[in-house]
Design a protein around this motif. Sequence first.
Motif, PDB file in Angstrom:
ATOM      1  N   ARG A 215       0.841  -1.197   0.000  1.00 32.67           N
ATOM      2  CA  ARG A 215       0.000   0.000   0.000  1.00 32.67           C
ATOM      3  C   ARG A 215       0.877   1.247   0.000  1.00 32.67           C
ATOM      4  N   ASP A 216       0.567   2.169  -0.884  1.00 32.69           N
ATOM      5  CA  ASP A 216       1.299   3.424  -0.967  1.00 32.69           C
ATOM      6  C   ASP A 216       1.006   4.274   0.265  1.00 32.69           C
ATOM      7  N   GLY A 223      -1.077  -1.788  -4.605  1.00 30.74           N
ATOM      8  CA  GLY A 223      -0.477  -2.006  -5.912  1.00 30.74           C
ATOM      9  C   GLY A 223       0.466  -3.181  -5.895  1.00 30.74           C
ATOM     10  N   SER A 287      -1.314  -0.053  -9.874  1.00 29.19           N
ATOM     11  CA  SER A 287      -2.157   0.340  -8.755  1.00 29.19           C
ATOM     12  C   SER A 287      -3.560  -0.228  -8.944  1.00 29.19           C
TER      13      SER A 287
END
Length: 486
Positions: A215-216, A223, A287
Motif C-alpha cells: 500500500r502506498d 499495488g 495500482s
Amino acid sequence: MKRETIVHLIKDWRVALLLLLVAGSLIGIYLTPPNPANGLEGNLQFGLDLQGGSWLQMEFQSVVVAYSTDKPVGDLIENLQKSLEVDVVQIDQNHLEIRKSVSRADLEPLFAASDAKIVTYHEGVSTFTADEVKRILNDKVNALGMQDARINLLTPTGSEYPQYVRIELAGVDMATAQEIVGKQGMFEIRIQTSGNETEHVLFGDQITSVGVPQRDTRSQAWGVGFTLSDAGADAFRDAALKYGAIDNPNAHNLVMLLDNKTVYSAPLSGDLAAQLRSAPVRSLSASTGTGDAGLEAAMTLEIHLRAGALPVKVDVVGSGSVPAALGEHFKTTVAIAGLFALLTVGVVIYYRYREPSIVIPMLAINFSEIIILLGIARFIQQLDLAAIAGLIAVVGTGIDQLVIITDEVLHEGRVPSPSLYMKRYSRAFGIIAVSAATVMFAMLPLALMDLSTLRGFAIITILGVLIGILVTRPAYGKIIMEILSK
C-alpha cells in the motif's frame, strides 16, 4: 512409581527428548497459530478425502518425437513451426518437443518434407516442461493460500514422458478449481491507441519478477510491483513513444489480459511517462485501488503476473469432487477406526502380560509416537485416507517393536541384572533397527514417486519408523528398565 523414580526418569535425556517433542507437537497442532474453531483437529491439514474438495486431471497437448536427419536441425524446427504454427523445442540431440496435439500420421509428411524421419513418437512433454508447468500451477494455488493443494505428474506405463497433471484442492468446489487451474493462463500486456483499440506490447514471459501487494503511504492505494526483462522494457518504451502515451498518459491505458480477458486497465502515471521519455524502465507498479477491494484486486493481479503463460496447452480430461459432508463422515469413521485400533492393541498386550505397569507405558509410548508424528505431519504432509492408514500401521509396528524389547529383556518372567538388561536391550534394539531399515528402504521409492494415492502412506510410515528408532524406543527402554527394577 515413586516421585524420586519419576524425577530420575525425566532427567534422563531420552525421556526428556520424548516429552519435549510431545509438548512441541501439541503446540504446533493447537497453538501456532491458535485455531479454536477446529476443536480437536487444531491446525492439522486434511486432504481431499477427509475435508471434501475437487480434483482435476489435465492432459498436455504436446508430443515428443525422436528424429533422424542429415540436414541442420534448425531448418527442421523452423519448417515445423511454420507448418503447425506452434512452438517446437529441441530437448536433446535427437528429440523434439512439439507443443501441440498432433498425430504421427500428420507429422510424417512434414518431417519428410525437411528430409527427416520420425524414429519414435510419444504423447506428453519433456521432464523439464512438465516441471515448469507444475511450478507455475503450484505458484497459482499457493498464492491463493491453498496449502492443501497437491499437484502430481502422471506418466503412462512404458513411457518416460509425463502426459497428465493431476491437481487436488481440498475444501474447494469444482467451479473454483477449474477457474484456478483449468485454464492455460496466457498473459499479455497491451496499450490503448485510440478509442477502444489496443496494440500488443509484450507477453508474460518478459516479466522477470513480481513483488507482493503493498500500500502506498501517500495515496493509501494498493499495488503490485513487477520487473521487466531488458527486451520487455524496450518494447514497453517503444510502444509508449509510438502511440503517444508519454505525451498524453491519461488517454492511453495500459491493459493486462489473461486468456484475452481484461484483468487490469489503468493509464500510465505522470512520473512513469516522464521516466520513459529519457530511457526504458524495468521496474513498474500497477495500482489497484484502496481498501479491501483494492487489496483483493492486487492479490489477484499478483497471481496473474507470477503465473504468466503455461509453456504448453493443457485440456481438462477428468474431474471429480468429494462433498464436504462426505469428507466429515470419512473423518469421523477414520477417528473411530484409529481409536479402535489403539484399544485393540491395548487389550492384546494386556492379555499377554497381565501387568498394568508394562501395558500402560507401552500404550503411552505408542500414543506419544502418534502425537509426535501428527505434529511433524502438520507442517509437511496433509492427512488423507492413505496417510491415516500409515498412522494405523505405525501403531501396529510400534507395539510389535515394544513387545520385542519387553520379551527380550525378561528372561523366564524374571528381571535381569542391569548389565544383562543392557546386553539384552542392545540385542533387541539391533533386531528393531534392521526391521526399521527394511521398512524405510521398501517405502522410499513410493515416497519419492508422484503417486498421490500412495505417497502419503509411505511418508507417514517412514516418519513413524524414524521417530520410533530415534526417540520412542530408547525412551521406552529406559522407562521399562526403571519399572522392572522395582
